[in-house]
Scaffold this active site. Structure first.
Site: not given
Length: 236
Positions: A22, A55, A151, A179
Site C-alpha cells: 500500500h 484528492y 476524515r 487524503h
C-alpha cells in the site's frame, strides 16, 4: 499490464502473499556523468488519473541518501521476502512503523512528566486500530494534548475525563477529498513531522507494506505544521 511490461523487457514482481503493498514509493536510478544517482519519491496517495483530480495528497521527491538507501531496502525486501531490511530514517510496516509511533507518543508523555508540553496532531483517513487508540488514551490520561483530524472512520471515544479534555477530534469537508496522512509530534518545540501512506487501521499498521517518512527540510515542516494547525483549529 504485467504481461505487457514483461514483453517490453521489464522485470515484474507480483507481490508477496498476504502482504498487500500500500506504500506509494518509487526510485529512479539515473546515470549522471560517471555516477549513478538515485531519485526517491514517497507519497500519501496513488498515481491515479481519476483521484488526482479530486484528492488532496502530499509527496516528497528527493535525492538525499538517507531516503534513497531506505527505499532500496524496501525494494530489496519486495524482490526477496527472505531479505531482512534495515531502515535508518523511514518507518515501514510490518517492521518498525507501529513501534516507532508508540515511541514517539511515549516521548511526548515523557515531556509532560518533566513538566514540559506534550502534544501531537495526527491527520488520517481512518482511525480504527484498538491498540493505537488505547495508546492515545493512555497519553491523554498523562496530560498529552492530542488533536485528531480524521476524515472517515473514527473508532475513538473517551473513557475518562482527561481523555475527553485532552483529545479533540475534527473532520474536514473541503473542495478536494483530504487524503494526506500527517503525523506531527511537538517534541518540546523541535517538531517531528512525518508523511505516510498508512492510516491507523490494524491492516495498515500490521498487515501491509506501508511507509511513513520524516520531513526534514525546515520550510516543508513549517508548511505542514501550519496546515494541520489550521485544520485542527478551523474544522469545516
Amino acid at each position: 499490464w504485467g504481461e505487457r511490461l514483461t514483453k517490453a523487457g521489464a522485470t515484474v514482481k507480483y507481490g508477496i502473499s498476504d502482504l498487500k503493498v500500500h506504500a506509494k514509493i518509487c526510485t529512479i536510478k539515473r546515470r549522471e556523468g560517471k555516477d549513478i544517482k538515485t531519485y526517491a519519491y514517497m507519497g500519501t496517495g496513488n498515481f491515479n488519473e481519476k483521484t488526482a483530480e479530486i484528492y488532496g495528497d502530499h509527496a516528497l521527491l528527493t535525492t538525499q541518501n538517507n531516503y534513497t538507501r531506505d527505499l532500496d531496502e524496501v525494494f530489496a525486501f519486495l524482490k526477496d521476502n527472505a531479505y531482512q531490511p534495515k531502515f535508518g530514517s523511514i518507518l515501514v510496516t510490518p517492521f518498525n512503523l507501529r513501534s516507532s509511533i508508540e515511541q514517539l507518543i511515549d516521548n511526548e508523555v515523557g515531556l509532560v512528566k518533566k513538566g514540559k508540553k506534550g502534544k501531537l496532531t495526527i491527520k488520517l483517513n481512518s482511525l480504527e486500530d484498538t491498540l493505537m487508540i488505547d495508546k492515545l488514551r493512555q497519553a491523554a490520561d498523562e496530560g498529552v494534548e492530542i488533536d485528531l483530524i480524521v476524515r472517515g472512520i473514527c473508532c475513538y471515544h473517551p473513557q475518562s475525563d482527561l481523555q475527553e479534555k485532552n483529545i479533540k477530534v475534527v473532520s474536514i469537508i473541503d473542495r478536494f477529498l483530504e487524503h494526506t496522512r500527517i503525523y506531527h509530534f511537538h517534541n518540546d518545540g523541535e517538531s517531528k513531522v512525518y508523511l505516510a501512506s498508512a492510516d491507523w487501521m490494524t491492516r495498515n499498521l500490521s498487515r501491509r507494506i506501508e511507509v511513513a517518512f520524516p520531513i526534514l527540510q525546515e520550510t516543508a515542516k513549517l508548511l505542514l505544521s501550519a496546515l494541520i494547525n489550521f485544520w485542527s483549529s478551523n474544522p469545516q
